[in-house]
Design a protein around this motif. Structure first.
Motif, PDB file in Angstrom:
ATOM      1  N   ASN A 306       0.831  -1.217   0.000  1.00 52.17           N
ATOM      2  CA  ASN A 306       0.000   0.000   0.000  1.00 52.17           C
ATOM      3  C   ASN A 306       0.857   1.255   0.000  1.00 52.17           C
ATOM      4  OD1 ASN A 306      -2.795   0.879   0.012  1.00 52.17           O
ATOM      5  ND2 ASN A 306      -2.300   1.826   1.983  1.00 52.17           N
ATOM      6  N   GLU A 307       2.011   1.235   0.685  1.00 48.75           N
ATOM      7  CA  GLU A 307       2.901   2.400   0.692  1.00 48.75           C
ATOM      8  C   GLU A 307       3.439   2.658  -0.715  1.00 48.75           C
ATOM      9  OE1 GLU A 307       5.824   1.457   3.583  1.00 48.75           O
ATOM     10  OE2 GLU A 307       4.565   1.985   5.314  1.00 48.75           O
ATOM     11  N   ARG A 308       3.811   1.586  -1.409  1.00 48.37           N
ATOM     12  CA  ARG A 308       4.289   1.756  -2.781  1.00 48.37           C
ATOM     13  C   ARG A 308       3.146   2.223  -3.698  1.00 48.37           C
ATOM     14  NH1 ARG A 308       6.406  -3.838  -4.131  1.00 48.37           N
ATOM     15  NH2 ARG A 308       5.471  -4.447  -2.131  1.00 48.37           N
ATOM     16  N   TRP A 309       1.925   1.731  -3.406  1.00 49.55           N
ATOM     17  CA  TRP A 309       0.730   2.149  -4.187  1.00 49.55           C
ATOM     18  C   TRP A 309       0.499   3.652  -4.065  1.00 49.55           C
ATOM     19  CZ3 TRP A 309      -3.259  -0.669  -6.804  1.00 49.55           C
ATOM     20  CH2 TRP A 309      -4.412   0.062  -7.077  1.00 49.55           C
ATOM     21  N   GLU A 310       0.554   4.167  -2.841  1.00 49.99           N
ATOM     22  CA  GLU A 310       0.293   5.587  -2.604  1.00 49.99           C
ATOM     23  C   GLU A 310       1.346   6.470  -3.254  1.00 49.99           C
ATOM     24  OE1 GLU A 310      -2.334   6.883  -1.389  1.00 49.99           O
ATOM     25  OE2 GLU A 310      -3.286   5.009  -0.758  1.00 49.99           O
ATOM     26  N   ALA A 311       2.549   5.944  -3.419  1.00 53.09           N
ATOM     27  CA  ALA A 311       3.626   6.745  -4.019  1.00 53.09           C
ATOM     28  C   ALA A 311       3.450   6.910  -5.521  1.00 53.09           C
ATOM     29  CB  ALA A 311       4.980   6.098  -3.721  1.00 53.09           C
ATOM     30  N   ILE A 312       2.610   6.027  -6.111  1.00 61.63           N
ATOM     31  CA  ILE A 312       2.379   6.125  -7.564  1.00 61.63           C
ATOM     32  C   ILE A 312       1.293   7.168  -7.818  1.00 61.63           C
ATOM     33  CG2 ILE A 312       1.597   4.841  -9.610  1.00 61.63           C
ATOM     34  CD1 ILE A 312       2.653   2.300  -8.249  1.00 61.63           C
ATOM     35  N   GLY A 313       1.414   7.903  -8.879  1.00 67.36           N
ATOM     36  CA  GLY A 313       0.444   8.967  -9.191  1.00 67.36           C
ATOM     37  C   GLY A 313      -0.884   8.430  -9.709  1.00 67.36           C
ATOM     38  N   HIS A 314      -1.668   9.353 -10.323  1.00 65.79           N
ATOM     39  CA  HIS A 314      -3.016   9.023 -10.807  1.00 65.79           C
ATOM     40  C   HIS A 314      -2.966   8.051 -11.975  1.00 65.79           C
ATOM     41  CE1 HIS A 314      -4.996  11.976  -8.328  1.00 65.79           C
ATOM     42  NE2 HIS A 314      -4.138  12.926  -8.734  1.00 65.79           N
ATOM     43  N   VAL A 315      -4.085   7.317 -12.090  1.00 66.18           N
ATOM     44  CA  VAL A 315      -4.272   6.442 -13.253  1.00 66.18           C
ATOM     45  C   VAL A 315      -5.467   6.987 -14.047  1.00 66.18           C
ATOM     46  CG1 VAL A 315      -3.381   4.458 -12.006  1.00 66.18           C
ATOM     47  CG2 VAL A 315      -5.856   4.893 -12.001  1.00 66.18           C
ATOM     48  N   PRO A 316      -5.684   6.525 -15.309  1.00 69.35           N
ATOM     49  CA  PRO A 316      -6.846   7.005 -16.084  1.00 69.35           C
ATOM     50  C   PRO A 316      -8.149   6.787 -15.312  1.00 69.35           C
ATOM     51  CG  PRO A 316      -5.338   5.828 -17.528  1.00 69.35           C
ATOM     52  CD  PRO A 316      -4.830   5.642 -16.121  1.00 69.35           C
ATOM     53  N   ARG A 317      -9.020   7.761 -15.358  1.00 69.60           N
ATOM     54  CA  ARG A 317     -10.233   7.735 -14.544  1.00 69.60           C
ATOM     55  C   ARG A 317     -11.075   6.490 -14.799  1.00 69.60           C
ATOM     56  NH1 ARG A 317     -13.773  13.087 -14.525  1.00 69.60           N
ATOM     57  NH2 ARG A 317     -11.819  13.757 -13.555  1.00 69.60           N
ATOM     58  N   ASP A 318     -11.201   6.069 -16.061  1.00 65.38           N
ATOM     59  CA  ASP A 318     -12.074   4.940 -16.360  1.00 65.38           C
ATOM     60  C   ASP A 318     -11.500   3.607 -15.863  1.00 65.38           C
ATOM     61  OD1 ASP A 318      -9.976   4.993 -18.089  1.00 65.38           O
ATOM     62  OD2 ASP A 318     -11.123   4.490 -19.897  1.00 65.38           O
ATOM     63  N   ALA A 319     -10.172   3.570 -15.620  1.00 67.65           N
ATOM     64  CA  ALA A 319      -9.549   2.328 -15.144  1.00 67.65           C
ATOM     65  C   ALA A 319      -9.461   2.279 -13.621  1.00 67.65           C
ATOM     66  CB  ALA A 319      -8.150   2.181 -15.745  1.00 67.65           C
ATOM     67  N   ARG A 320      -9.700   3.421 -12.983  1.00 63.85           N
ATOM     68  CA  ARG A 320      -9.493   3.528 -11.526  1.00 63.85           C
ATOM     69  C   ARG A 320     -10.359   2.558 -10.729  1.00 63.85           C
ATOM     70  NH1 ARG A 320     -10.371   9.364  -9.608  1.00 63.85           N
ATOM     71  NH2 ARG A 320      -8.760   9.634 -11.211  1.00 63.85           N
ATOM     72  N   PRO A 321     -11.687   2.451 -10.944  1.00 67.66           N
ATOM     73  CA  PRO A 321     -12.518   1.587 -10.085  1.00 67.66           C
ATOM     74  C   PRO A 321     -12.068   0.120 -10.090  1.00 67.66           C
ATOM     75  CG  PRO A 321     -13.888   3.056 -11.418  1.00 67.66           C
ATOM     76  CD  PRO A 321     -12.499   3.196 -11.914  1.00 67.66           C
ATOM     77  N   LYS A 322     -11.674  -0.373 -11.248  1.00 74.92           N
ATOM     78  CA  LYS A 322     -11.310  -1.794 -11.332  1.00 74.92           C
ATOM     79  C   LYS A 322     -10.033  -2.103 -10.547  1.00 74.92           C
ATOM     80  CE  LYS A 322     -10.388  -5.499 -14.626  1.00 74.92           C
ATOM     81  NZ  LYS A 322     -10.275  -5.874 -16.057  1.00 74.92           N
ATOM     82  N   VAL A 323      -8.981  -1.290 -10.766  1.00 78.10           N
ATOM     83  CA  VAL A 323      -7.709  -1.603 -10.119  1.00 78.10           C
ATOM     84  C   VAL A 323      -7.784  -1.341  -8.616  1.00 78.10           C
ATOM     85  CG1 VAL A 323      -6.627   0.680 -10.451  1.00 78.10           C
ATOM     86  CG2 VAL A 323      -5.203  -1.403 -10.381  1.00 78.10           C
ATOM     87  N   GLU A 324      -8.512  -0.288  -8.205  1.00 77.10           N
ATOM     88  CA  GLU A 324      -8.670  -0.031  -6.768  1.00 77.10           C
ATOM     89  C   GLU A 324      -9.540  -1.102  -6.123  1.00 77.10           C
ATOM     90  OE1 GLU A 324     -10.104   3.942  -6.311  1.00 77.10           O
ATOM     91  OE2 GLU A 324      -8.130   4.854  -6.658  1.00 77.10           O
TER      92      GLU A 324
END
Length: 409
Positions: A306-324
């Motif tokens: 999760n710490e490494r996840w938070e360090a990564i920036g934004h992803v495309p809006r339409d892909a966000r719900p699936k990966v999160e």
């Protein structure tokens, strides 16, 4: 003495012509023979015949006026009445009389024709006036203006009426044209004012558009450009010589902004696509923790992920719900494992579970004894009722025993 059917020459050289009123002296001839005298005056008669014939033809075939014809007839009649020719002068008088009748008939015919033409011209001019007065109220400026000009040309081609009638109709016709011209002038003056107002409005919109062209506040600026476009459309058209230039400036300013935004968004999209790839790899790493068998190790591993996840920036809006959602699934599994562990190691909860299990076991044992007694007594109805109650208590007992097992006993 010499003679012919229409005249004679006496011994003194006097020449006579025979008429219905008797002989008339034609003239005196001393220059030659009597035959020459008759021949001379007969030629004069032939000359009158030719002149009368020519006049008859002019009256028949030309537009010779009645006045000019009467003058010519009078001149020829004087020559015939002067008896200076030898021939059938009475026949010439009859031809002249008939010609007078013809001229009078022609004059009456022309008078009637002029009257008809005048009536037709009056009707035509009245129709022109009526059409002009109708056109005076038209808002079809180009079409109505062209038609009014055509009506003027038509008017000019029509004959004049009597002065009073012609002046009255022309006054109405001219007034209608003036009224139309006045309305058209007022319309275009108002249109010019509106276009000038539109020009000033668009100058202001262009100035704001050009000022915004360098903005990097992408969202609000794009929204403001949409508002500016709405205002532009509502402003109406400016003068033709300004409209295209203003539009080119306005559109050019927007193009500068949106081109810059597209460039930035393209870079951002590329960056976010790379971020998505990294987060998908972390989600896959987190999913390998399932099912949770070693809670403490899983919790530490997920915290690192999760710490490494938070360090990564934004992803495309339409892909966000699936990966999160993939990460949330793992997180919920860890939470459920923590809750189960807490329930298993909580003494108070264990004591409550044991107490509830004991109460339910006692109730089940009691119901079984009551059912047995009812059977012995032959009260099957009561036994069946108690068995249905037993089924419910037994289900609760089974559930409680299962919960107690979670506590390890």
């Amino acid at each position: 003495m010499s003679s012919d059917p229409w005249g004679r020459v006496d011994e003194t050289g006097t020449v006579y012509v025979r008429t219905a009123d008797g002989e008339k002296v034609v003239g005196s001839w001393q220059a030659g023979s009597p035959e020459e005298a008759l021949a001379y005056f007969e030629r004069k008669y032939e000359g009158l015949v030719v002149e009368i014939g020519l006049l008859e033809k002019r009256v028949r075939t030309t537009d010779l006026s009645a006045k000019d014809a009467q003058t010519a007839i009078g001149h020829l009649r004087e020559q015939v009445d002067a008896h200076h020719a030898v021939g059938d002068l009475d026949a010439l008088r009859k031809r002249l009389d008939k010609l007078v009748e013809t001229v009078e008939a022609r004059r009456e015919e022309r008078k009637q024709q002029r009257a008809r033409q005048s009536d037709e011209a009056r009707t035509a001019k009245e129709e022109l006036v009526a059409e002009a007065e109708a056109l005076a109220q038209s808002d079809q400026w180009r079409v109505a203006g062209e038609r009014l000009r055509a009506l003027v040309d038509t008017w000019k081609g029509l004959p004049r009426l009597d002065r009073k009638s012609d002046d009255e109709l022309w006054h109405r016709f001219s007034h209608a044209r003036s009224a139309f011209s006045k309305r058209r002038k007022a319309h275009f003056a108002q249109l010019d004012a509106q276009r000038e107002e539109a020009r000033q409005t668009k100058e202001r919109l262009v100035a704001e558009a050009e000022a915004l062209s360098g903005s990097t506040d992408w969202g609000p600026t794009a929204a403001r450009y949409r508002d500016l476009m709405t205002e532009w459309k509502a402003a109406g058209r400016a003068q033709r010589e300004h409209e295209d230039d203003l539009w080119n400036r306005f559109r050019g300013a927007q193009d500068v902004f949106f081109a810059a935004r597209s460039s930035v968004f393209a870079e951002r999209d590329a960056e976010q696509a790379e971020n998505l790839k990294l987060k998908e790899e972390l989600a896959e790493e987190a999913e390998r923790l399932l099912p949770i068998t070693e809670l403490k190790a899983a919790r530490a591993a997920f915290r690192s992920i999760n710490e490494r996840w938070e360090a990564i920036g934004h992803v495309p809006r339409d892909a966000r719900p699936k990966v999160e959602g993939r990460m949330h699934t793992v997180e919920r599994a860890i939470q459920e494992a923590e809750e189960a562990e807490w329930r298993r190691t909580n003494p108070e909860a264990r004591a409550r579970a044991e107490g509830l299990t004991g109460q339910l076991q006692a109730a089940v044992d009691k119901l079984k004894a009551q059912i047995e007694q009812a059977r012995v007594q032959g009260n099957n109805a009561k036994a069946e009722k108690l068995e249905r109650e037993l089924e419910g208590r037994q289900a609760l007992l089974d559930q409680a025993l299962k919960g107690l097992q979670e506590f390890g006993g």
